[in-house]
Design a protein around this motif. Structure first.
Motif, PDB file in Angstrom:
ATOM      1  N   SER A   1       2.134   1.519  -9.983  1.00  0.00           N
ATOM      2  CA  SER A   1       0.844   2.074  -9.579  1.00  0.00           C
ATOM      3  C   SER A   1      -0.297   1.522 -10.431  1.00  0.00           C
ATOM      4  CB  SER A   1       0.889   3.601  -9.688  1.00  0.00           C
ATOM      5  OG  SER A   1      -0.360   4.168  -9.332  1.00  0.00           O
TER       6      SER A   1
ATOM      7  N   ASN B   1       3.201   2.009  -3.155  1.00  0.00           N
ATOM      8  CA  ASN B   1       2.416   2.566  -4.251  1.00  0.00           C
ATOM      9  C   ASN B   1       2.400   4.094  -4.186  1.00  0.00           C
ATOM     10  OD1 ASN B   1       0.605   2.593  -6.482  1.00  0.00           O
ATOM     11  ND2 ASN B   1      -1.118   2.799  -5.071  1.00  0.00           N
ATOM     12  N   ARG B   2       2.496   4.638  -2.977  1.00  0.00           N
ATOM     13  CA  ARG B   2       2.504   6.096  -2.817  1.00  0.00           C
ATOM     14  C   ARG B   2       3.923   6.658  -2.878  1.00  0.00           C
ATOM     15  NH1 ARG B   2      -1.977   6.489   2.124  1.00  0.00           N
ATOM     16  NH2 ARG B   2      -3.386   4.906   1.237  1.00  0.00           N
TER      17      ARG B   2
ATOM     18  N   THR C   1       0.824  -1.205   0.000  1.00  0.00           N
ATOM     19  CA  THR C   1       0.000   0.000   0.000  1.00  0.00           C
ATOM     20  C   THR C   1       0.859   1.256   0.000  1.00  0.00           C
ATOM     21  OG1 THR C   1      -1.747  -1.156   1.208  1.00  0.00           O
ATOM     22  CG2 THR C   1      -1.813   1.243   1.235  1.00  0.00           C
TER      23      THR C   1
ATOM     24  N   PRO D   1      -8.232   9.333  -3.901  1.00  0.00           N
ATOM     25  CA  PRO D   1      -6.869   9.187  -3.356  1.00  0.00           C
ATOM     26  C   PRO D   1      -6.323   7.810  -3.700  1.00  0.00           C
ATOM     27  CG  PRO D   1      -8.507   8.932  -1.627  1.00  0.00           C
ATOM     28  CD  PRO D   1      -9.266   9.353  -2.848  1.00  0.00           C
ATOM     29  N   PRO D   2      -5.027   7.585  -3.493  1.00  0.00           N
ATOM     30  CA  PRO D   2      -4.465   6.253  -3.751  1.00  0.00           C
ATOM     31  C   PRO D   2      -5.180   5.194  -2.919  1.00  0.00           C
ATOM     32  CG  PRO D   2      -2.714   7.861  -3.400  1.00  0.00           C
ATOM     33  CD  PRO D   2      -4.009   8.543  -3.051  1.00  0.00           C
TER      34      PRO D   2
ATOM     35  N   PRO E   1       5.306   5.352  -7.216  1.00  0.00           N
ATOM     36  CA  PRO E   1       4.257   4.888  -8.140  1.00  0.00           C
ATOM     37  C   PRO E   1       4.761   4.558  -9.538  1.00  0.00           C
ATOM     38  CG  PRO E   1       4.085   7.255  -7.766  1.00  0.00           C
ATOM     39  CD  PRO E   1       5.097   6.745  -6.793  1.00  0.00           C
TER      40      PRO E   1
END
Length: 348
Positions: free
Chosen positions: A300, A263-264, A260, A319-320, A267
């Motif tokens: 991403s 990914n931020r 999780t 949001p992501p 990406p």
């Protein structure tokens, strides 16, 4: 940075330590202390008859904080580069002494107004003399912010009266961060932190606040462990079996949490950073079967496809994806992968 938390399942308790970067990316587990209580009822009444400060730390449940710190420092090998972050349960004088003994650092939210200076006053007395040294604005939620008054001072902190022969005074930095005024609908921000690290400028004080704010990551890790893996619902009959199960769940929860957050953090990285070739091929096949436009090839893009399996809508302004949709999507992907492997082994 290393943060600790707490989970209990069927009488077996676990305190894991999670290592993460200052930006909040979890790097893995560094320690996990499993323990059980011989007595669950009547502990509050026991505290009224026995002074906790007179009990050796080795005989307390809180000794697990020291054990996790030692294990983390030994595993990572560079204790001077670590900062151990803890909440008010971690406000233990023996912990502070042990950190200095092994050459590591700590940042803890304090709940005890300890004796300071020559012993005729407390930390709160001394901090009341400190004027506001900076005001820092922080985001509390999407539509709310808080203006925080910062006060900090280096103070000589004394051990509890019953332990002054065993432990020395320590020179520590006390940092108070309190919100200006009283906001409507919520309690004001009021953090009282203590650390062995120097704080001499507002920028250093803000840095320590940002570090402590990352402690919430351990709670997100616990959410995956408890809600995703349902660790607290386990009903195995022996402590050894529970410990083995929770250990596996801890690794799985960290992995999903890392997916999780990476990914931020990255990406645009290659999907091979988090996925196997088979998983990449499977996601490509699933995306093609929806008759959509060709998807991108970044990390991403692939994790968004996994999150979509868990209910993520992937709208333009969303949001992501968070831990819940990643967890659900990953579970579905693994089910699909098992089915694909079964078909491949049966029909070629």
């Amino acid at each position: 940075m290393v943060g600790c938390g707490f989970i209990r399942s069927a009488g077996c308790s676990c305190t894991p330590a999670l290592r993460f970067t200052p930006e909040g990316l979890p790097l893995g587990l560094t320690a996990a202390k499993f323990w059980t209580r011989t007595k669950f009822k009547g502990t509050n009444a026991l505290k009224r008859r026995i002074n906790p400060t007179r009990v050796p730390i080795e005989e307390k449940e809180s000794y697990r904080w020291l054990e996790n710190m030692r294990q983390s420092a030994a595993l990572l090998g560079e204790p001077d580069r670590l900062v151990h972050i803890g909440d008010r349960e971690n406000d233990i004088y023996e912990f502070f002494c042990e950190a200095q003994a092994i050459g590591t650092h700590f940042l803890v939210r304090t709940c005890v107004d300890r004796l300071a200076g020559d012993g005729d006053h407390t930390i709160a007395d001394e901090m009341s003399e400190v004027s506001v040294q900076a005001i820092h604005r922080v985001a509390v939620s999407k539509d709310d912010h808080a203006d925080i008054e910062l006060r900090y001072r280096r103070i000589q902190v004394l051990p509890p009266i019953g332990k002054q022969k065993r432990y020395p005074p320590l020179s520590l930095t006390v940092l108070h961060a309190r919100e200006c005024g009283a906001p409507e609908g919520r309690a004001p921000v009021d953090w009282r932190l203590i650390t062995d690290l120097p704080v001499t400028t507002p920028d250093q004080a803000i840095e320590k606040l940002d570090w402590y704010a990352q402690r919430w990551k351990i709670e997100l890790f616990h959410k995956i462990l408890k809600s995703g893996c349902r660790a607290e619902d386990a009903r195995l009959r022996t402590a050894d079996r529970l410990a083995n199960l929770i250990a596996i769940f801890c690794i799985l929860s960290w992995r999903l949490f890392w997916v999780t957050m990476i990914n931020r953090a990255a990406p645009a990285a290659s999907p091979k950073l988090a996925l196997t070739d088979d998983e990449i091929a499977l996601i490509d096949h699933l995306a093609a079967s929806r008759n959509r436009a060709p998807m991108g090839r970044t990390l991403s893009d692939y994790l968004t496809q996994i999150a979509r399996l868990g209910g993520y809508l992937a709208r333009a302004h969303d949001p992501p994806p968070g831990n819940i949709v990643i967890w659900r999507g990953w579970s579905r992907l693994m089910d699909i992968k098992i089915g694909a492997n079964a078909i491949r082994s049966t029909y070629g």
